[in-house]
Design an enzyme around this catalytic site. Structure first.
Site, PDB file in Angstrom:
ATOM      1  N   HIS A  47       0.858  -1.176   0.000  1.00 35.18           N
ATOM      2  CA  HIS A  47       0.000   0.000   0.000  1.00 35.18           C
ATOM      3  C   HIS A  47       0.900   1.233   0.000  1.00 35.18           C
ATOM      4  O   HIS A  47       2.098   1.128   0.233  1.00 35.18           O
ATOM      5  CB  HIS A  47      -0.908   0.013   1.235  1.00 35.18           C
ATOM      6  CG  HIS A  47      -0.122   0.191   2.509  1.00 35.18           C
ATOM      7  ND1 HIS A  47       0.464  -0.871   3.165  1.00 35.18           N
ATOM      8  CD2 HIS A  47       0.220   1.295   3.207  1.00 35.18           C
ATOM      9  CE1 HIS A  47       1.124  -0.420   4.229  1.00 35.18           C
ATOM     10  NE2 HIS A  47       0.990   0.896   4.279  1.00 35.18           N
ATOM     11  N   HIS A 131       5.639   6.306  -0.216  1.00 37.26           N
ATOM     12  CA  HIS A 131       6.444   5.111  -0.474  1.00 37.26           C
ATOM     13  C   HIS A 131       5.603   3.853  -0.329  1.00 37.26           C
ATOM     14  O   HIS A 131       4.552   3.868   0.304  1.00 37.26           O
ATOM     15  CB  HIS A 131       7.620   5.036   0.505  1.00 37.26           C
ATOM     16  CG  HIS A 131       7.175   4.814   1.913  1.00 37.26           C
ATOM     17  ND1 HIS A 131       6.652   5.836   2.689  1.00 37.26           N
ATOM     18  CD2 HIS A 131       7.134   3.706   2.679  1.00 37.26           C
ATOM     19  CE1 HIS A 131       6.321   5.369   3.870  1.00 37.26           C
ATOM     20  NE2 HIS A 131       6.596   4.059   3.900  1.00 37.26           N
TER      21      HIS A 131
END
EC number: 3.1.4.58
Length: 180
Positions: A47, A131
């Site tokens: 995710h 990220h």
């Protein structure tokens, strides 16, 4: 000791979810790196974190969801290009990150930060660095890759996740595109 200090809580965060096909694609690319260091993050947990909330009292979750639902969203699908492999030494993480964060993503994160302020959940403000974590406890240089990463994470909603025993479970989600 007050009753509040014993209140049940959940570890929560907001994120853009990764589609199953994209999870497989990223996991295959990571396999080709032949990592000999760190603990690979399970592909089902891939995710892009928007805002980490930490421990949230169960009684507060409905209010957190109401605040998230009131956020003015970008009004369009978000596309984040994950095109840089990096090592975050202090965090001990191997990550995929965008060379350039899209302005709509940064606006969404800012809106989430503002919406969550009344809950006093964040200990110390941090600079947002988008990220996707590939491995934890990673203590080596950036690995060489035969192919440059270029993954297009496309999201039409953002999600509130619970983190429990290394598993992530979606609790609620909101569209990024205004329903007509």
């Amino acid at each position: 000791m007050s009753d509040e200090s014993r209140e049940p809580f959940k570890r929560l965060f907001f994120a853009l979810n990764c589609a199953p096909a994209q999870r497989r694609e990223i996991a295959q690319w990571r396999s080709a790196l032949q990592l000999r260091n760190g603990r690979p993050v399970p592909a089902e947990n891939f995710h892009l974190t928007l805002k980490f909330l930490g421990a949230v009292g169960v009684a507060q979750i409905a209010e957190v969801c109401t605040a998230a639902a009131a956020i003015r969203t970008p009004g369009e699908r978000l596309t984040v290009v994950l095109d840089r492999l990096d090592v975050w030494r202090r965090a001990g993480a191997l990550v995929l990150a965008p060379q350039q964060a899209p302005p709509a993503l940064l606006r969404l994160v800012y809106a989430l930060e503002q919406a969550m302020l009344p809950f006093g959940l964040e200990q110390a403000p941090r600079e947002y660095r988008p990220h996707l974590t590939l491995a934890r406890d990673y203590r080596a240089p950036v690995p060489e890759s035969a192919t440059t990463p270029e993954f297009f994470l496309r999201a039409d909603r953002f999600t509130l996740f619970e983190s429990r025993k290394g598993r992530y479970r979606a609790l609620a989600e909101w569209p990024l595109i205004d329903p007509q």
